[in-house]
Design a protein around this motif. Sequence first.
Motif, PDB file in Angstrom:
ATOM      1  N   TYR A  19       0.803  -1.220   0.000  1.00 55.91           N
ATOM      2  CA  TYR A  19       0.000   0.000   0.000  1.00 55.91           C
ATOM      3  C   TYR A  19       0.839   1.276   0.000  1.00 55.91           C
ATOM      4  N   GLN A  20       2.133   1.111  -0.254  1.00 57.72           N
ATOM      5  CA  GLN A  20       3.079   2.222  -0.361  1.00 57.72           C
ATOM      6  C   GLN A  20       3.043   3.136   0.874  1.00 57.72           C
ATOM      7  N   ILE A  21       3.107   2.496   2.038  1.00 57.45           N
ATOM      8  CA  ILE A  21       3.147   3.224   3.306  1.00 57.45           C
ATOM      9  C   ILE A  21       4.602   3.298   3.754  1.00 57.45           C
ATOM     10  N   GLU A  22       5.026   4.483   4.163  1.00 54.91           N
ATOM     11  CA  GLU A  22       6.412   4.660   4.613  1.00 54.91           C
ATOM     12  C   GLU A  22       6.485   4.822   6.121  1.00 54.91           C
ATOM     13  N   ASN A  23       7.649   4.588   6.679  1.00 51.13           N
ATOM     14  CA  ASN A  23       7.969   4.805   8.097  1.00 51.13           C
ATOM     15  C   ASN A  23       7.119   3.966   9.048  1.00 51.13           C
ATOM     16  N   VAL A  24       6.879   2.697   8.745  1.00 45.02           N
ATOM     17  CA  VAL A  24       6.134   1.863   9.670  1.00 45.02           C
ATOM     18  C   VAL A  24       7.053   1.148  10.650  1.00 45.02           C
ATOM     19  N   SER A  25       8.340   1.076  10.370  1.00 42.64           N
ATOM     20  CA  SER A  25       9.263   0.377  11.248  1.00 42.64           C
ATOM     21  C   SER A  25       9.487   1.089  12.564  1.00 42.64           C
ATOM     22  N   ASN A  26       9.132   2.343  12.632  1.00 44.59           N
ATOM     23  CA  ASN A  26       9.393   3.117  13.844  1.00 44.59           C
ATOM     24  C   ASN A  26       8.393   2.748  14.851  1.00 44.59           C
TER      25      ASN A  26
END
Length: 194
Positions: A187-194
């Motif tokens: 879904y082209q979501i960024e910065n989920v690892s934080n």
Amino acid sequence: PDVFKIDSGEKFAQAPIGKVRSAIEATVKVHTLPKRIDDEYSDILRKANILIDRKVVSTFAASELLRSYKETPKNYFLIDVGAQSTTVSLIGEGQLFATRSFSHGGDNITDKLVSSFNISEAEAEKIKIFYGLDKRKMRFDYPVCQIETEEGTISHNVNELNEIIEGELEEFYNTLSVVIDQIALMYQIENVSN
């Protein structure tokens, strides 16, 4: 359905019953699961004399419930950790978008305790629930169980228990991170690892 649209351009949250038009468009999300699972649950409920009025996928129901709370963010990952599997769902704008499951849950800790401590499943489950992960800093490494063997009594202590649980949780977290990253990429979501 998320929304109904008729050819005049009007949009409705509910089916526009009574509106006469030549075309209707519905934007929907379809949530599915294997028919075998649906049949098994339905059969169990029927045998218990429980009438089924409507069935809803649990993740959808949970997201709908959480949407009713003001403090729930509109965008989040809903993680349901079960005994044998974990479900990760993407909730966007309060709506369920995607769900992935993987085989890892609380039973993994129980199984590891059974094999490491050489105890029964019931005893391992009891130890897991009663002691859990004890992060307190203490000098006393207290025993969580004792096993009688031909060579004598073997004690397993809280530090051993912590090490087993932390190892299983690390493996769980690594798998969970991969699944979240896969959904985020889709879904082209960024910065989920934080």
